[in-house]
Design a protein around this motif. Sequence first.
Motif, PDB file in Angstrom:
ATOM      1  N   LYS A   1     115.531  74.430  30.265  1.00 29.81           N
ATOM      2  CA  LYS A   1     116.070  73.087  30.460  1.00 29.81           C
ATOM      3  C   LYS A   1     115.625  72.139  29.352  1.00 29.81           C
ATOM      4  N   HIS A   2     114.469  72.411  28.787  1.00 22.62           N
ATOM      5  CA  HIS A   2     113.925  71.506  27.776  1.00 22.62           C
ATOM      6  C   HIS A   2     113.495  72.267  26.529  1.00 22.62           C
ATOM      7  N   PRO A   3     114.463  72.885  25.854  1.00 22.51           N
ATOM      8  CA  PRO A   3     114.107  73.720  24.707  1.00 22.51           C
ATOM      9  C   PRO A   3     113.408  72.941  23.597  1.00 22.51           C
ATOM     10  N   GLY A   4     113.813  71.694  23.419  1.00 23.38           N
ATOM     11  CA  GLY A   4     113.165  70.882  22.392  1.00 23.38           C
ATOM     12  C   GLY A   4     111.683  70.727  22.674  1.00 23.38           C
ATOM     13  N   HIS A   5     111.364  70.365  23.905  1.00 26.31           N
ATOM     14  CA  HIS A   5     109.959  70.255  24.280  1.00 26.31           C
ATOM     15  C   HIS A   5     109.235  71.584  24.110  1.00 26.31           C
ATOM     16  N   TYR A   6     109.884  72.635  24.585  1.00 27.53           N
ATOM     17  CA  TYR A   6     109.237  73.953  24.521  1.00 27.53           C
ATOM     18  C   TYR A   6     108.894  74.324  23.081  1.00 27.53           C
ATOM     19  N   ILE A   7     109.839  74.111  22.194  1.00 29.63           N
ATOM     20  CA  ILE A   7     109.618  74.442  20.786  1.00 29.63           C
ATOM     21  C   ILE A   7     108.519  73.565  20.194  1.00 29.63           C
TER      22      ILE A   7
ATOM     23  N   VAL B   1     111.354  59.710  19.775  1.00 28.28           N
ATOM     24  CA  VAL B   1     110.909  60.968  20.375  1.00 28.28           C
ATOM     25  C   VAL B   1     112.115  61.782  20.834  1.00 28.28           C
ATOM     26  N   GLU B   2     113.059  61.104  21.446  1.00 26.94           N
ATOM     27  CA  GLU B   2     114.232  61.831  21.945  1.00 26.94           C
ATOM     28  C   GLU B   2     115.098  62.385  20.819  1.00 26.94           C
ATOM     29  N   ALA B   3     115.224  61.592  19.757  1.00 24.38           N
ATOM     30  CA  ALA B   3     115.975  62.083  18.594  1.00 24.38           C
ATOM     31  C   ALA B   3     115.265  63.295  17.996  1.00 24.38           C
ATOM     32  N   ALA B   4     113.954  63.215  17.920  1.00 21.53           N
ATOM     33  CA  ALA B   4     113.171  64.324  17.365  1.00 21.53           C
ATOM     34  C   ALA B   4     113.363  65.581  18.218  1.00 21.53           C
ATOM     35  N   LEU B   5     113.326  65.421  19.525  1.00 18.66           N
ATOM     36  CA  LEU B   5     113.494  66.567  20.422  1.00 18.66           C
ATOM     37  C   LEU B   5     114.849  67.231  20.218  1.00 18.66           C
ATOM     38  N   LYS B   6     115.863  66.407  20.103  1.00 24.40           N
ATOM     39  CA  LYS B   6     117.208  66.937  19.896  1.00 24.40           C
ATOM     40  C   LYS B   6     117.269  67.720  18.578  1.00 24.40           C
ATOM     41  N   LEU B   7     116.695  67.164  17.539  1.00 22.70           N
ATOM     42  CA  LEU B   7     116.721  67.818  16.233  1.00 22.70           C
ATOM     43  C   LEU B   7     115.923  69.111  16.247  1.00 22.70           C
ATOM     44  N   ILE B   8     114.759  69.070  16.890  1.00 17.20           N
ATOM     45  CA  ILE B   8     113.923  70.267  16.972  1.00 17.20           C
ATOM     46  C   ILE B   8     114.667  71.366  17.716  1.00 17.20           C
ATOM     47  N   GLU B   9     115.360  70.967  18.754  1.00 14.14           N
ATOM     48  CA  GLU B   9     116.117  71.933  19.549  1.00 14.14           C
ATOM     49  C   GLU B   9     117.236  72.562  18.727  1.00 14.14           C
TER      50      GLU B   9
ATOM     51  N   GLU C   1     103.620  63.792  19.735  1.00  2.67           N
ATOM     52  CA  GLU C   1     103.996  63.020  20.917  1.00  2.67           C
ATOM     53  C   GLU C   1     105.089  63.727  21.710  1.00  2.67           C
ATOM     54  N   ALA C   2     106.017  64.335  21.003  1.00  2.00           N
ATOM     55  CA  ALA C   2     107.059  65.112  21.687  1.00  2.00           C
ATOM     56  C   ALA C   2     106.423  66.259  22.474  1.00  2.00           C
ATOM     57  N   ALA C   3     105.468  66.927  21.864  1.00  2.00           N
ATOM     58  CA  ALA C   3     104.783  68.028  22.539  1.00  2.00           C
ATOM     59  C   ALA C   3     103.996  67.511  23.745  1.00  2.00           C
TER      60      ALA C   3
END
Lengths: 205, 205
Positions: free
Chosen positions: A101-107, A16-24, A60-62
Amino acid sequence: MPKRGYHHGNLRQALVEAALKLIEVKGPTGFTLSEAAKQAGVTPAAVYRHFEGREDLIAEAARQGYSMFADLMQYAYDKGQPSALAAFETTGRAYLAFARKHPGHYIAMFESGISVNRTPELSDAAARARGIFERAVTELCEHIPPHKRPPASMFSAHILALSHGVVELYARNTPGTASPYSPEDLLESGIGIYLRGLGLIEPDS
Amino acid sequence: MPKRGYHHGNLRQALVEAALKLIEVKGPTGFTLSEAAKQAGVTPAAVYRHFEGREDLIAEAARQGYSMFADLMQYAYDKGQPSALAAFETTGRAYLAFARKHPGHYIAMFESGISVNRTPELSDAAARARGIFERAVTELCEHIPPHKRPPASMFSAHILALSHGVVELYARNTPGTASPYSPEDLLESGIGIYLRGLGLIEPDS
DNA sequence: TGTACATCAGTGAACGCGCGTTCACTGATGTAC
DNA sequence: TGTACATCAGTGAACGCGCGTTCACTGATGTAC
C-alpha cells in the motif's frame, strides 16, 4: 495540496509526499530534491526552509513510514488478541499490506540506504515498529515448550527475512521474476509451514 | 590488470571488475561509468569500444554474476548428491556464500534495477541458475507424500525469499540492524524449521 | 627481413544536462499599537 | 479600524560539479607483400 495558511500552507508535508511519489516511481536513485520541489510547485531553494538537504528529506519520509508501519502493526496486533497465534498472523499480514500500500515509504525505509540512526526521531520510530513485532513473536514463543523454543530474536529475524524477501522478489512488478503465486499467498503459506515446523500449528492441514 | 596484447590487453574485463568494485563499495546508485573508466586507467570514452553504455556494463556484471552463481550451485548440488536433502542443503548454503563472497555481483544482479530480460545472455545465465535451484527443490519435493506436497515453485520461492531476505537484512554491514546471529546461522536454522514443517526432517532436533 | 598499409583501441576535448546548494532579495502574512 | 512594522516562507539567479555521451583524431599493433 492545501493552499491555506502561510504562503504555501503546508510545504513541508507536500515535499515529503512529492518525494514519496518520486521514490516509488523512480526508485531511491531516481529521486532528486529539485524534482520533488518542482512537483510541490516550488523552487528547489525553498526546500531548505524545511529540510537540511536531500538526505534529510528522505529521512523524514522514512520516519513517517516507520511511524505508520508501527501504527498498522499495533492495530493488527490488537485485533488478533487475545490469541497469540492470531495476533502474530495478523501482524505478519500487516507487513505485506504495508509494503504494497505504501511502496514509497517502504523503499525509503529499506532501500534508500538511509541509516536508521540518522536522526533520533527516525531511530525512535524504527524502534517502536520493531518492538511491536517482537512482542507478537515473544508471546507466540511462550506457546512452544521451553526446551525446543528458539530465541525470540531468531524467530523474528526469520519472519522478517521471509517477509522482506517476498516483498523484494515477488511484490515488485519486475517482469520476468514473476511467480504463479501472489505475494500474499507465498508469505502466508511460507509462514504456515514455518510455524508447523515449530509445532505451533497442527502438522496436517 | 594485465598490460599484454592489444593496447590495454583486456579492457573489457578490467572495466567489469572496476564496476563490480564500485558497485560493492558505493551501491548501485554510486556507480558511474566515468569512475569505472578511471579505475581501469582509461578515458570514459574508451568504455564505448566495449559496451553500449552504462547500463550495458552493469548488465554484463550481472550476467557474470549469474553465471558464477549457477556454477557454484551446480557444484554444491553435485557434492550433495545422491541425497536429495543434502543436495538441497548445500545448494542453499551456496546461495549465502555467493552473496557474501561476491557482493558486487550480488548487488548488480538483485539491486541494480537491471531487468533480467535486458539481453539474451543475461536472461540465459539467470535461467540456468534458476534451473539448478529448481531441480534441487523438485527432487526434494518427491520425498513428501503427494497429498501434502507443496508445488515445487512455491517451495523454491519460499527458500529464495528467505535467503534473499537474510542477505538484505542481516548480511550487509548496516549498523543498527544487527542481529545476534550470523546470517549463516539464521538461514540454516530458518530452512531447518521450514523443512521440519514439511515433514522432511524429523520433528525433534 | 623490411616497408607500406589497414585496423581499431584508446584519446582528449567538447557538449548539454540536471544536480545540490548558496545568497541576497521580495513580498505576503501576522502583529503591535 | 487603520497604519507601521517585523517576520520569514519562497524567489530567482548563480555557482561549481560530475555525469553520460559524441566526435574527429592518433598512434600502436598486426598483416600483406
